[in-house]
Design an enzyme around this catalytic site. Structure first.
Site, PDB file in Angstrom:
ATOM      1  CB  ALA A  85      47.310  43.654  44.531  1.00 19.83           C
ATOM      2  CB  THR A 133      46.670  36.092  55.720  1.00 19.60           C
ATOM      3  OG1 THR A 133      45.674  35.396  56.448  1.00 19.60           O
ATOM      4  CG2 THR A 133      47.450  35.069  54.886  1.00 19.60           C
ATOM      5  CG  ASP A 134      45.095  34.833  60.785  1.00 15.39           C
ATOM      6  OD1 ASP A 134      44.716  34.595  59.624  1.00 15.39           O
ATOM      7  OD2 ASP A 134      44.296  34.970  61.741  1.00 15.39           O
ATOM      8  CD  GLU A 135      43.132  31.987  55.817  1.00  9.81           C
ATOM      9  OE1 GLU A 135      43.329  31.065  55.016  1.00  9.81           O
ATOM     10  OE2 GLU A 135      42.057  32.583  55.916  1.00  9.81           O
ATOM     11  CE1 TYR A 159      44.770  34.807  50.472  1.00  7.63           C
ATOM     12  CE2 TYR A 159      44.299  33.734  52.571  1.00  7.63           C
ATOM     13  CZ  TYR A 159      44.602  34.873  51.847  1.00  7.63           C
ATOM     14  OH  TYR A 159      44.750  36.086  52.492  1.00  7.63           O
ATOM     15  CE  LYS A 163      48.690  37.379  51.398  1.00  4.31           C
ATOM     16  NZ  LYS A 163      48.670  38.704  50.689  1.00  4.31           N
TER      17      LYS A 163
HETATM   18  P1  NAD Z   1      40.091  41.700  48.152  1.00  2.00           P
HETATM   19  O1  NAD Z   1      39.941  40.411  47.423  1.00  2.00           O
HETATM   20  O2  NAD Z   1      38.883  42.403  48.659  1.00  2.00           O
HETATM   21  O3  NAD Z   1      40.848  42.738  47.212  1.00  2.00           O
HETATM   22  C1  NAD Z   1      41.958  42.380  46.433  1.00  2.00           C
HETATM   23  C2  NAD Z   1      42.248  43.515  45.465  1.00  2.00           C
HETATM   24  O4  NAD Z   1      43.408  43.141  44.703  1.00  2.00           O
HETATM   25  C3  NAD Z   1      41.112  43.768  44.467  1.00  2.00           C
HETATM   26  O5  NAD Z   1      40.891  45.159  44.338  1.00  2.00           O
HETATM   27  C4  NAD Z   1      41.646  43.175  43.169  1.00  2.00           C
HETATM   28  O6  NAD Z   1      41.145  43.827  42.003  1.00  2.00           O
HETATM   29  C5  NAD Z   1      43.149  43.398  43.333  1.00  2.00           C
HETATM   30  N1  NAD Z   1      43.934  42.458  42.531  1.00  2.00           N
HETATM   31  C6  NAD Z   1      43.770  41.110  42.472  1.00  2.00           C
HETATM   32  N2  NAD Z   1      44.651  40.588  41.592  1.00  2.00           N
HETATM   33  C7  NAD Z   1      45.401  41.628  41.111  1.00  2.00           C
HETATM   34  C8  NAD Z   1      46.474  41.737  40.190  1.00  2.00           C
HETATM   35  N3  NAD Z   1      46.970  40.655  39.552  1.00  2.00           N
HETATM   36  N4  NAD Z   1      46.996  42.957  39.944  1.00  2.00           N
HETATM   37  C9  NAD Z   1      46.505  44.063  40.565  1.00  2.00           C
HETATM   38  N5  NAD Z   1      45.472  44.022  41.423  1.00  2.00           N
HETATM   39  C10 NAD Z   1      44.926  42.826  41.699  1.00  2.00           C
HETATM   40  O7  NAD Z   1      41.140  41.417  49.311  1.00  2.00           O
HETATM   41  P2  NAD Z   1      41.166  41.941  50.826  1.00  2.00           P
HETATM   42  O8  NAD Z   1      40.311  41.087  51.644  1.00  2.00           O
HETATM   43  O9  NAD Z   1      41.009  43.415  50.830  1.00  2.00           O
HETATM   44  O10 NAD Z   1      42.686  41.583  51.189  1.00  2.00           O
HETATM   45  C11 NAD Z   1      43.743  42.482  50.878  1.00  2.00           C
HETATM   46  C12 NAD Z   1      45.056  41.883  51.322  1.00  2.00           C
HETATM   47  O11 NAD Z   1      45.017  41.647  52.730  1.00  2.00           O
HETATM   48  C13 NAD Z   1      45.377  40.539  50.682  1.00  2.00           C
HETATM   49  O12 NAD Z   1      46.754  40.506  50.422  1.00  2.00           O
HETATM   50  C14 NAD Z   1      44.977  39.513  51.742  1.00  2.00           C
HETATM   51  O13 NAD Z   1      45.763  38.365  51.617  1.00  2.00           O
HETATM   52  C15 NAD Z   1      45.308  40.278  53.004  1.00  2.00           C
HETATM   53  N6  NAD Z   1      44.497  39.926  54.180  1.00  2.00           N
HETATM   54  C16 NAD Z   1      43.142  39.913  54.129  1.00  2.00           C
HETATM   55  C17 NAD Z   1      42.404  39.648  55.280  1.00  2.00           C
HETATM   56  C18 NAD Z   1      40.894  39.647  55.277  1.00  2.00           C
HETATM   57  O14 NAD Z   1      40.287  39.256  56.276  1.00  2.00           O
HETATM   58  N7  NAD Z   1      40.234  40.066  54.218  1.00  2.00           N
HETATM   59  C19 NAD Z   1      43.074  39.369  56.481  1.00  2.00           C
HETATM   60  C20 NAD Z   1      44.477  39.366  56.493  1.00  2.00           C
HETATM   61  C21 NAD Z   1      45.179  39.666  55.345  1.00  2.00           C
HETATM   62  O1  DAU Z   2      42.440  34.978  58.606  1.00  2.00           O
HETATM   63  C1  DAU Z   2      42.601  35.937  57.598  1.00  2.00           C
HETATM   64  C2  DAU Z   2      41.883  35.495  56.354  1.00  2.00           C
HETATM   65  O2  DAU Z   2      40.488  35.674  56.609  1.00  2.00           O
HETATM   66  C3  DAU Z   2      42.282  36.270  55.103  1.00  2.00           C
HETATM   67  O3  DAU Z   2      43.635  36.022  54.832  1.00  2.00           O
HETATM   68  C4  DAU Z   2      41.425  35.863  53.915  1.00  2.00           C
HETATM   69  O4  DAU Z   2      41.744  36.664  52.787  1.00  2.00           O
HETATM   70  C5  DAU Z   2      39.974  36.065  54.271  1.00  2.00           C
HETATM   71  O5  DAU Z   2      39.154  35.617  53.219  1.00  2.00           O
HETATM   72  C6  DAU Z   2      39.623  35.317  55.559  1.00  2.00           C
HETATM   73  O6  DAU Z   2      39.664  33.889  55.347  1.00  2.00           O
HETATM   74  P1  DAU Z   2      38.561  32.903  55.962  1.00  2.00           P
HETATM   75  O7  DAU Z   2      38.556  31.676  55.156  1.00  2.00           O
HETATM   76  O8  DAU Z   2      38.725  32.782  57.432  1.00  2.00           O
HETATM   77  O9  DAU Z   2      37.236  33.812  55.694  1.00  2.00           O
HETATM   78  P2  DAU Z   2      35.784  33.419  55.153  1.00  2.00           P
HETATM   79  O10 DAU Z   2      34.934  34.630  55.318  1.00  2.00           O
HETATM   80  O11 DAU Z   2      35.829  32.775  53.815  1.00  2.00           O
HETATM   81  O12 DAU Z   2      35.299  32.313  56.202  1.00  2.00           O
HETATM   82  C7  DAU Z   2      35.227  32.595  57.594  1.00  2.00           C
HETATM   83  C8  DAU Z   2      34.818  31.303  58.290  1.00  2.00           C
HETATM   84  O13 DAU Z   2      33.454  31.009  57.940  1.00  2.00           O
HETATM   85  C9  DAU Z   2      35.613  30.087  57.887  1.00  2.00           C
HETATM   86  O14 DAU Z   2      35.780  29.235  59.005  1.00  2.00           O
HETATM   87  C10 DAU Z   2      34.745  29.411  56.837  1.00  2.00           C
HETATM   88  C11 DAU Z   2      33.334  29.739  57.296  1.00  2.00           C
HETATM   89  N1  DAU Z   2      32.342  29.897  56.211  1.00  2.00           N
HETATM   90  C12 DAU Z   2      32.621  30.755  55.203  1.00  2.00           C
HETATM   91  C13 DAU Z   2      31.721  30.952  54.180  1.00  2.00           C
HETATM   92  C14 DAU Z   2      32.041  31.888  53.030  1.00  2.00           C
HETATM   93  C15 DAU Z   2      31.128  29.225  56.276  1.00  2.00           C
HETATM   94  O15 DAU Z   2      30.861  28.455  57.220  1.00  2.00           O
HETATM   95  N2  DAU Z   2      30.242  29.409  55.254  1.00  2.00           N
HETATM   96  C16 DAU Z   2      30.488  30.239  54.197  1.00  2.00           C
HETATM   97  O16 DAU Z   2      29.634  30.353  53.288  1.00  2.00           O
END
Ligand code: NAD
Ligand code: DAU
Length: 353
Positions: A85, A133-135, A159, A163
């Site tokens: 979450a 996350t790698d960020e 963000y 994290k």
């Molecule tokens: P997401 O935004 O799709 O989902 C987040 C979920 O957390 C949602 O279901 C939301 O309702 C719930 N949530 C938010 N605030 C909450 C709270 N206060 N209490 C309970 N639930 C809550 O996120 P995601 O992309 O599935 O990412 C999941 C995890 O993985 C995160 O911790 C993110 O940092 C990490 N992560 C994501 C990515 C990616 O590319 N999406 C990559 C690496 C790590």
């Molecule tokens: O690296 C892991 C992370 O990847 C996770 O921790 C985050 O939760 C997840 O959101 C994601 O972060 P990014 O910022 O890399 O993802 P996003 O899809 O927002 O953007 C991907 C790349 O595309 C980034 O360089 C920004 C660019 N972008 C994004 C959007 C939404 C655009 O150029 N235009 C856009 O409209």
């Protein structure tokens, strides 16, 4: 009587829903408790296929509500946590950093404290697994270097700062109280059920509707893309076999410059829609860059490969086909999710109707 009681936080979100589905189906002997606040990003539609499983329970709760979390730990005798979450979208964090600090830092702290109180004195067979996350590692230059588990933290967005802070709290709870923790840092995920504010589903949906594709800056930033089901499998493996107090990086070995990835998406969507090749190229619109936009992310996940035998199984060409097809086949899911609060956000963000 279940063999284990595993609390998965954020299970109604993108990655969480894949983890819940995998564990519910693979481990009928475990009780899977999906705890989610259902923010704009949480959607129980993502879990329709498992909602009636006898080993699955959904609890609507806010991870920041410590008393409620404690109650859930006690009621379900939680012995494992997979914590996903979070507020997860970088652009939202730039507009509203407080919400990110609250959920990602204080929410994680509340879960850690509940685990400590309930497990202290008997840490055997317990695990608190924090998904990060790698960020947190910051940005890499275009020189082929990779993030490893020992790369210094250097977050640039609210963000990633939130994290990073939560990762530090998790490790501090191990070092101070002996809490059995493990942390993983993963690269960009893609696949079904991702909220369409993130690059890939946003662009698929926009192409479908003939809307502009907002490319930040020059489109030269690089991300390392991993198919979400491969991440879910890594999480399963690490939850079971990952060593306590270890960090594992998870990545796709799959770097793409944004603009090149966008051209692949355009080609694939146009082909599925029966449009002549190149039809939607005209939608590419270069817009002001994201503030603090990290140049390049790339993960070295050789530790995970060497120690636990994990590698990505889905090739990018296959993954992107599956993903585009899924979003085009699930327009109702997209329409439902983009009709509410998100639509307002979208207007504010891009100034369009
Ligand atoms: P997401 O935004 O799709 O989902 C987040 C979920 O957390 C949602 O279901 C939301 O309702 C719930 N949530 C938010 N605030 C909450 C709270 N206060 N209490 C309970 N639930 C809550 O996120 P995601 O992309 O599935 O990412 C999941 C995890 O993985 C995160 O911790 C993110 O940092 C990490 N992560 C994501 C990515 C990616 O590319 N999406 C990559 C690496 C790590
Ligand atoms: O690296 C892991 C992370 O990847 C996770 O921790 C985050 O939760 C997840 O959101 C994601 O972060 P990014 O910022 O890399 O993802 P996003 O899809 O927002 O953007 C991907 C790349 O595309 C980034 O360089 C920004 C660019 N972008 C994004 C959007 C939404 C655009 O150029 N235009 C856009 O409209």
């Amino acid at each position: 009587m279940f063999k284990r009681n595993i609390l998965i936080t954020g299970g109604a979100g993108f990655i969480g829903s894949h983890v819940v589905r995998l564990l519910v189906n693979r481990y009928p002997e475990y009780r899977i408790i999906n705890l989610d606040k259902l923010t704009y990003a949480g959607n129980l539609e993502n879990l329709k296929d498992v909602e009636n499983a006898s080993n699955y329970i959904f609890v609507r709760a806010d991870i920041c509500d410590f008393e409620h979390i404690l109650e859930v730990f006690r009621k379900y005798n939680v012995d494992g946590v997979i914590h996903l979450a979070a507020e997860s979208h970088v652009d939202r964090s730039i507009r509203d950093p407080f919400t990110f600090a609250k959920t990602n830092v204080l929410g994680t702290l509340s879960l850690l404290q509940a685990a400590k109180i309930c497990w202290e004195g008997n840490y055997a067979n317990k695990k608190f697994y924090h998904i990060s996350t790698d960020e947190v590692y910051g940005a890499l230059p275009f020189d082929g270097s990779l993030f490893s588990e020992t790369t210094k933290y250097d977050p640039h967005s609210p963000y990633s700062a939130s994290k990073a802070s939560s990762d530090h709290f998790v490790r501090a709870f191990h070092d101070t109280y002996g809490l059995p923790t493990v942390v993983t840092n993963c690269s960009n995920n893609y696949g079904p059920y991702q909220f369409p504010e993130k690059l890939i589903p946003l662009f698929i949906n926009n192409i479908r509707h003939g809307r502009p594709l907002p490319v930040y800056g020059k489109g030269e930033n690089v991300r390392d893309w991993l198919y979400v089901e491969d991440h879910a499998k890594a999480i399963d493996l690490i939850f079971h076999q990952g060593k306590i107090n270890e960090t594992y990086n998870i990545g796709g070995f799959n770097e793409w410059k944004n603009i090149d990835l966008i051209r692949v998406i355009i080609r694939t969507v146009d082909r599925f829609l029966g449009n002549p090749a190149g039809t939607s190229e005209k939608l590419i619109t270069y817009v002001t860059d994201r503030a603090g936009h990290d140049l390049r992310y790339a993960i070295d996940s050789s530790k995970l490969k060497n120690e636990l035998g994990w590698e990505p199984s889905v090739q990018f060409e296959q993954g992107i086909e599956l993903t585009v097809k899924w979003y085009l086949d699930n327009q109702d899911w997209l329409d439902n999710i983009t009709s509410g609060e998100y639509e307002n956000y979208y207007r504010k963000m891009y100034g369009r109707e």
